[in-house]
Design a protein around this motif. Structure first.
Motif, PDB file in Angstrom:
ATOM      1  N   ALA A  79      13.749  22.263 -16.129  1.00 11.96           N
ATOM      2  CA  ALA A  79      15.125  22.505 -16.704  1.00 11.96           C
ATOM      3  C   ALA A  79      16.177  21.371 -16.275  1.00 11.96           C
ATOM      4  CB  ALA A  79      15.657  23.748 -16.306  1.00 11.96           C
ATOM      5  N   ILE A  80      17.273  21.196 -17.038  1.00 10.78           N
ATOM      6  CA  ILE A  80      18.481  20.378 -16.786  1.00 10.78           C
ATOM      7  C   ILE A  80      19.460  21.458 -16.593  1.00 10.78           C
ATOM      8  CG2 ILE A  80      20.031  18.536 -17.245  1.00 10.78           C
ATOM      9  CD1 ILE A  80      17.711  17.321 -18.864  1.00 10.78           C
ATOM     10  N   LEU A  81      20.239  21.613 -15.299  1.00 11.10           N
ATOM     11  CA  LEU A  81      21.089  22.772 -15.084  1.00 11.10           C
ATOM     12  C   LEU A  81      22.307  22.213 -14.470  1.00 11.10           C
ATOM     13  CD1 LEU A  81      18.413  24.917 -13.190  1.00 11.10           C
ATOM     14  CD2 LEU A  81      19.209  25.393 -15.661  1.00 11.10           C
ATOM     15  N   SER A  82      23.317  22.984 -14.557  1.00  8.92           N
ATOM     16  CA  SER A  82      24.656  22.823 -13.854  1.00  8.92           C
ATOM     17  C   SER A  82      24.525  23.030 -12.375  1.00  8.92           C
ATOM     18  CB  SER A  82      25.799  23.825 -14.506  1.00  8.92           C
ATOM     19  OG  SER A  82      25.797  23.470 -15.741  1.00  8.92           O
ATOM     20  N   ASP A  83      25.221  22.468 -11.428  1.00  8.47           N
ATOM     21  CA  ASP A  83      25.170  22.432 -10.152  1.00  8.47           C
ATOM     22  C   ASP A  83      24.876  23.946  -9.375  1.00  8.47           C
ATOM     23  OD1 ASP A  83      24.735  19.783  -9.628  1.00  8.47           O
ATOM     24  OD2 ASP A  83      26.882  19.483  -9.334  1.00  8.47           O
ATOM     25  N   GLY A  84      25.859  24.821 -10.121  1.00  9.92           N
ATOM     26  CA  GLY A  84      25.851  26.075  -9.673  1.00  9.92           C
ATOM     27  C   GLY A  84      25.007  27.171 -10.081  1.00  9.92           C
ATOM     28  N   GLU A  85      23.978  26.797 -10.861  1.00  9.88           N
ATOM     29  CA  GLU A  85      23.312  27.796 -11.462  1.00  9.88           C
ATOM     30  C   GLU A  85      22.213  28.335 -10.463  1.00  9.88           C
ATOM     31  OE1 GLU A  85      20.745  30.177 -13.650  1.00  9.88           O
ATOM     32  OE2 GLU A  85      19.786  28.380 -12.739  1.00  9.88           O
ATOM     33  N   ALA A 131      17.316  28.573 -12.041  1.00  9.60           N
ATOM     34  CA  ALA A 131      16.556  27.407 -11.303  1.00  9.60           C
ATOM     35  C   ALA A 131      15.532  27.842 -10.224  1.00  9.60           C
ATOM     36  CB  ALA A 131      17.455  26.725 -10.346  1.00  9.60           C
ATOM     37  N   PRO A 132      15.343  28.913  -9.693  1.00  5.01           N
ATOM     38  CA  PRO A 132      14.468  29.596  -8.820  1.00  5.01           C
ATOM     39  C   PRO A 132      12.958  29.919  -9.501  1.00  5.01           C
ATOM     40  CG  PRO A 132      16.265  30.825  -8.324  1.00  5.01           C
ATOM     41  CD  PRO A 132      16.430  30.042  -9.727  1.00  5.01           C
ATOM     42  N   MET A 133      13.003  29.870 -10.803  1.00  3.21           N
ATOM     43  CA  MET A 133      11.658  30.132 -11.809  1.00  3.21           C
ATOM     44  C   MET A 133      11.353  28.709 -12.106  1.00  3.21           C
ATOM     45  SD  MET A 133      12.719  33.463 -13.916  1.00  3.21           S
ATOM     46  CE  MET A 133      14.291  33.266 -14.270  1.00  3.21           C
ATOM     47  N   MET A 134      12.070  27.689 -11.867  1.00  2.00           N
ATOM     48  CA  MET A 134      11.501  26.239 -12.662  1.00  2.00           C
ATOM     49  C   MET A 134      10.406  25.512 -11.486  1.00  2.00           C
ATOM     50  SD  MET A 134      12.887  26.001 -15.591  1.00  2.00           S
ATOM     51  CE  MET A 134      12.453  27.843 -15.684  1.00  2.00           C
TER      52      MET A 134
END
Length: 415
Positions: A341-347, A351-354
């Motif tokens: 994923a491409i995510l925002s900094d604070g997400e 993120a933990p599932m990627m």
């Protein structure tokens, strides 16, 4: 284009697009040694990294910055025309990447200027009639070269019907500009690799700025125009600051996914357009079959398709689709299918599932669509390099049968 990133290319300075010139048989037969794409683009042939398309991508921060600087007068003039003509709807047309600019920019017009918009393929616009209120329609004709024949034909049709037509291009004085009422000419020059890259970035930046200028002129309430403009103007510097991070991450991840069977790219709102552009770059640059979709299209169709040989990419700034993105992340985790994923900094939820992520400093989903442009182009580029037998500049025109096909599809001067 390197050396042109801070300038607007004039049509008379541009080399005519021509694959084979006066010696088609010889050039096609020798295309493996000197790919015909380089003849058409007038650029130096490359056989190793950095290829020309990589250098084109690398010009994007400068080209965006210069574009935002030079288009202010044009935007003011076009904004006044919108108000004078009482424009109620925008139709953005283009082919491939050009259409996806309109798709990614559209939601910003809805949100910031409170005006409806749609994106259409140029040939669909030309051949399929819709019952528009033409006198209150603005046609945004997107063409990096300004010479795309089908876009020019569709623009003529809409102009004849009474629409206000604006060319959004990288080539000043190009044929498209001659049939439009007004022009937004972006910096960057012309491609040196065989895939539109900075054209997408500069025209998206120009469209986003216009949405802000128009909304501010209309006195739309509840929009922080000054704050949004500030972030928009900061994006070139933010790209530069994180360039090494984004490039290294793209190169690292490509080592694991360059040989996947196919790729599903999920985006919502403006970033469905981002997903479409990323899909096209996988197809053009690394020849990996890909499919862009909104989250619920994935959940209502791609579940049974997804497996360990198919990569899923989530484009996720914080937005109202969080619940559905989270469902996709959980699904891919459950069936052990790769997902990045491409995510925002604070997400922190997805993120933990990627398996891997890129982080971005932009939270706003409309501006996120601009910031991530180098990432969605660099990752396919490095996937091509990992495959070992693809020249990412050529769209396989370095193979004789593909060279023949290219010369059949695009005649001299048609791009």
């Amino acid at each position: 284009m390197k050396g042109q990133e801070d300038k607007v290319l004039k049509y008379k300075e541009r080399k005519k697009f021509d694959f084979v010139a006066e010696d088609p048989t010889c050039r096609i037969e020798a295309t493996t040694e000197h790919p015909i794409m380089y003849y058409a683009l007038g650029s130096e042939p490359k056989t190793d990294h950095p290829y020309n398309v990589y250098n084109d991508i690398k010009t994007e921060p400068v080209a965006i910055r210069k574009t935002l600087e030079i288009i202010k007068d044009s935007l003011e003039k076009i904004t006044n025309e919108f108000l004078k003509r009482d424009i109620k709807h925008i139709v953005g047309i283009g082919m491939g990447t050009s259409q996806f600019v309109a798709q990614a920019a559209g939601p910003a017009f809805w949100e910031w200027a409170k005006i409806t918009s749609e994106d259409r393929d140029s040939v669909e616009c030309l051949t399929v009639d819709k019952p528009y209120d033409f006198e209150h329609i603005a046609l945004f004709a997107y063409s990096g070269s300004g010479s795309t024949v089908d876009t020019i034909s569709a623009t003529k049709k809409m102009k004849d019907c009474g629409s206000y037509c604006v060319a959004i291009t990288s080539v000043e004085g190009s044929p498209l500009t001659k049939v439009c009422h007004d022009t937004i000419a972006c910096a960057g020059g012309f491609d040196t690799g065989g895939s539109d890259t900075f054209h997408y970035a500069t025209r998206l930046a120009a469209s986003l700025l216009f949405a802000l200028v128009l909304g501010e002129k209309k006195k739309i309430e509840g929009v922080d125009f000054d704050g949004l403009k500030k972030v928009l103007y900061e994006i070139p510097d933010l790209m530069t600051e994180r360039w090494e991070y984004n490039e290294d991450r793209s190169q690292s991840i490509a080592k694991y996914y360059a040989h996947v069977r196919s790729i599903i790219i999920v985006g919502a709102g403006p970033n469905f357009g981002t997903a479409e552009e990323m899909e096209l770059k996988f197809e053009e640059i690394s020849a990996i079959p890909s499919k862009a979709m909104v989250p619920t299209r994935h959940l209502h169709g791609a579940l049974g398709l997804t497996n360990e040989k198919i990569l899923t990419i989530l484009l996720y700034p914080k937005n109202k689709s969080e619940k559905w993105f989270e469902q996709i992340a959980k699904f891919t985790q459950l069936i052990k299918s790769p997902c990045i994923a491409i995510l925002s900094d604070g997400e922190e939820k997805i993120a933990p599932m990627m398996d891997w992520v890129w982080r971005t400093p932009i939270d706003n989903e409309y501006l996120f669509a601009l910031y991530v442009v180098p990432i969605i182009q660099m990752f396919p580029y490095f996937c091509a390099l990992e495959q070992g037998n693809i020249n990412p500049d050529t769209q396989r025109s370095n193979i004789p049968k593909y060279a023949k096909a290219w010369t059949m599809v695009l005649k001299p001067g048609e791009h």
